[in-house]
Design an enzyme around this catalytic site. Structure first.
Site, PDB file in Angstrom:
ATOM      1  N   GLY A 172     -45.761  74.748  87.114  1.00 19.96           N
ATOM      2  CA  GLY A 172     -46.606  75.537  88.018  1.00 19.96           C
ATOM      3  C   GLY A 172     -48.059  75.690  87.622  1.00 19.96           C
ATOM      4  O   GLY A 172     -48.931  75.757  88.478  1.00 19.96           O
ATOM      5  N   GLU A 185     -50.303  80.803  82.702  1.00 21.55           N
ATOM      6  CA  GLU A 185     -49.159  80.850  83.622  1.00 21.55           C
ATOM      7  C   GLU A 185     -49.695  80.905  85.049  1.00 21.55           C
ATOM      8  O   GLU A 185     -50.733  81.504  85.309  1.00 21.55           O
ATOM      9  CB  GLU A 185     -48.311  82.081  83.259  1.00 21.55           C
ATOM     10  N   ASP A 186     -48.998  80.245  85.957  1.00 16.16           N
ATOM     11  CA  ASP A 186     -49.429  80.278  87.354  1.00 16.16           C
ATOM     12  C   ASP A 186     -49.210  81.656  87.960  1.00 16.16           C
ATOM     13  O   ASP A 186     -50.106  82.241  88.554  1.00 16.16           O
ATOM     14  CB  ASP A 186     -48.694  79.203  88.173  1.00 16.16           C
ATOM     15  N   ASP A 212     -43.875  86.846  88.129  1.00 17.92           N
ATOM     16  CA  ASP A 212     -43.065  87.449  89.191  1.00 17.92           C
ATOM     17  C   ASP A 212     -42.207  88.550  88.551  1.00 17.92           C
ATOM     18  O   ASP A 212     -42.645  89.687  88.438  1.00 17.92           O
ATOM     19  CB  ASP A 212     -42.250  86.326  89.832  1.00 17.92           C
ATOM     20  N   LYS A 243     -47.309  89.622  90.600  1.00 21.48           N
ATOM     21  CA  LYS A 243     -46.632  90.439  91.623  1.00 21.48           C
ATOM     22  C   LYS A 243     -46.192  91.752  90.986  1.00 21.48           C
ATOM     23  O   LYS A 243     -45.090  91.835  90.442  1.00 21.48           O
ATOM     24  CB  LYS A 243     -45.403  89.694  92.161  1.00 21.48           C
ATOM     25  N   PHE A 299     -43.134  85.289  98.824  1.00 20.42           N
ATOM     26  CA  PHE A 299     -42.969  83.975  98.209  1.00 20.42           C
ATOM     27  C   PHE A 299     -44.157  83.113  98.598  1.00 20.42           C
ATOM     28  O   PHE A 299     -44.457  82.952  99.782  1.00 20.42           O
ATOM     29  CB  PHE A 299     -41.660  83.321  98.646  1.00 20.42           C
ATOM     30  N   ASP A 332     -44.502  75.820  93.957  1.00 22.13           N
ATOM     31  CA  ASP A 332     -43.683  74.986  94.829  1.00 22.13           C
ATOM     32  C   ASP A 332     -42.562  75.762  95.521  1.00 22.13           C
ATOM     33  O   ASP A 332     -42.160  76.832  95.082  1.00 22.13           O
ATOM     34  CB  ASP A 332     -43.024  73.876  94.015  1.00 22.13           C
ATOM     35  N   ARG A 355     -54.411  72.971  97.889  1.00 24.31           N
ATOM     36  CA  ARG A 355     -55.448  73.694  97.147  1.00 24.31           C
ATOM     37  C   ARG A 355     -55.590  75.156  97.536  1.00 24.31           C
ATOM     38  O   ARG A 355     -56.147  75.958  96.796  1.00 24.31           O
ATOM     39  CB  ARG A 355     -56.795  72.950  97.232  1.00 24.31           C
TER      40      ARG A 355
HETATM   41  P1  IMP Z   1     -40.800  85.002  86.534  1.00 22.22           P
HETATM   42  O1  IMP Z   1     -39.881  85.648  87.536  1.00 22.22           O
HETATM   43  O2  IMP Z   1     -41.988  85.889  86.234  1.00 22.22           O
HETATM   44  O3  IMP Z   1     -40.041  84.614  85.283  1.00 22.22           O
HETATM   45  O4  IMP Z   1     -41.365  83.701  87.226  1.00 22.22           O
HETATM   46  C1  IMP Z   1     -40.991  82.453  86.761  1.00 22.22           C
HETATM   47  C2  IMP Z   1     -41.644  81.312  87.473  1.00 22.22           C
HETATM   48  O5  IMP Z   1     -41.177  81.298  88.795  1.00 22.22           O
HETATM   49  C3  IMP Z   1     -43.150  81.281  87.601  1.00 22.22           C
HETATM   50  O6  IMP Z   1     -43.794  80.742  86.494  1.00 22.22           O
HETATM   51  C4  IMP Z   1     -43.305  80.355  88.788  1.00 22.22           C
HETATM   52  O7  IMP Z   1     -43.296  79.003  88.391  1.00 22.22           O
HETATM   53  C5  IMP Z   1     -42.098  80.678  89.619  1.00 22.22           C
HETATM   54  N1  IMP Z   1     -42.441  81.583  90.737  1.00 22.22           N
HETATM   55  C6  IMP Z   1     -42.499  82.924  90.740  1.00 22.22           C
HETATM   56  N2  IMP Z   1     -42.868  83.410  91.930  1.00 22.22           N
HETATM   57  C7  IMP Z   1     -43.060  82.328  92.722  1.00 22.22           C
HETATM   58  C8  IMP Z   1     -43.479  82.157  94.109  1.00 22.22           C
HETATM   59  O8  IMP Z   1     -43.778  83.101  94.866  1.00 22.22           O
HETATM   60  N3  IMP Z   1     -43.563  80.867  94.542  1.00 22.22           N
HETATM   61  C9  IMP Z   1     -43.264  79.787  93.760  1.00 22.22           C
HETATM   62  N4  IMP Z   1     -42.880  79.903  92.482  1.00 22.22           N
HETATM   63  C10 IMP Z   1     -42.782  81.155  91.964  1.00 22.22           C
HETATM   64 MG    MG Z   2     -44.478  78.676  86.241  1.00 24.28          MG
END
Ligand code: IMP
Ligand code: MG
Length: 181
Positions: free
Chosen positions: A51, A105-106, A109, A137, A158, A165, A174
């Protein structure tokens, strides 16, 4: 004029929510803050794939002081909901001991991925660990994570685009898109 764009990925349609120009300005601001705080430290940036490839690339083009960059990978996300299970990190070959680490990190969540990675890194005795993430978030995050360099907070939707993705599609766009209601 900023017209609304739509894309369909697999079975879902997404609409633009944050334009690329705004994302660019956010990255420039993050790079400026990093310059003030990290310029003399020769930090090691660790980008979490897949990501964060776009964020990492855009950010690196704005960083004008000496730094290292490396990439790691986890796999925890399938479909549109984080499953809370985080797999082991692959690809960390760098020695992190006594170095300034900046995780790229992108999106944060639930925070599970990042918390897991931070714990793993701490065991390797870095001097300090900083966190940079493009999107956060707050309503979804279950962990107490201090983000040092934050792009922007977003609602609990989402989103795809800018590296993110939906089942593999959408990373190349972009702008940032959210699910169309
Ligand atoms: P976590 O729930 O913070 O562990 O998120 C893990 C990973 O889930 C992130 O690094 C993203 O790659 C992916 N992710 C979280 N939220 C989204 C979203 O809204 N769209 C797409 N990928 C997401
Ligand atoms: Mg990620």
């Amino acid at each position: 004029m900023n017209s609304m764009k739509e894309i369909t990925l697999h079975d879902k349609t997404f609409v633009t929510c944050i334009p690329a120009e705004y994302l660019e300005s956010i990255v420039v601001a993050i790079a400026l803050k990093m310059k003030r705080e990290l310029a003399s430290k020769e930090p090691l940036f660790i980008s979490i794939l897949n990501g964060s490839f776009m964020f990492a690339s855009d950010l690196m083009k704005q960083i004008d002081f000496p730094c290292y960059i490396s990439f790691v990978k986890f796999n925890s996300y399938l479909g549109t909901q984080s499953n809370g299970n985080v797999s082991q990190c692959i690809g960390l070959t760098e020695n992190v001991e006594n170095r300034t680490i900046v995780i790229l990190e992108d999106i944060v969540d639930t925070g599970a991925t990042l918390t897991h990675f931070i714990e793993e890194l701490k065991a390797l005795k870095p001097k300090e660990i900083k966190i940079a993430c493009m999107f956060f978030k707050p309503e979804s995050c279950k962990q107490n994570i201090k983000i040092d360099y934050l792009g922007m907070e977003i609602p609990n939707d989402f989103v795809v685009g800018y590296g993110l993705d939906y089942n593999g599609l959408g990373r190349n766009f972009r702008d940032l898109y959210k699910l169309k209601n």
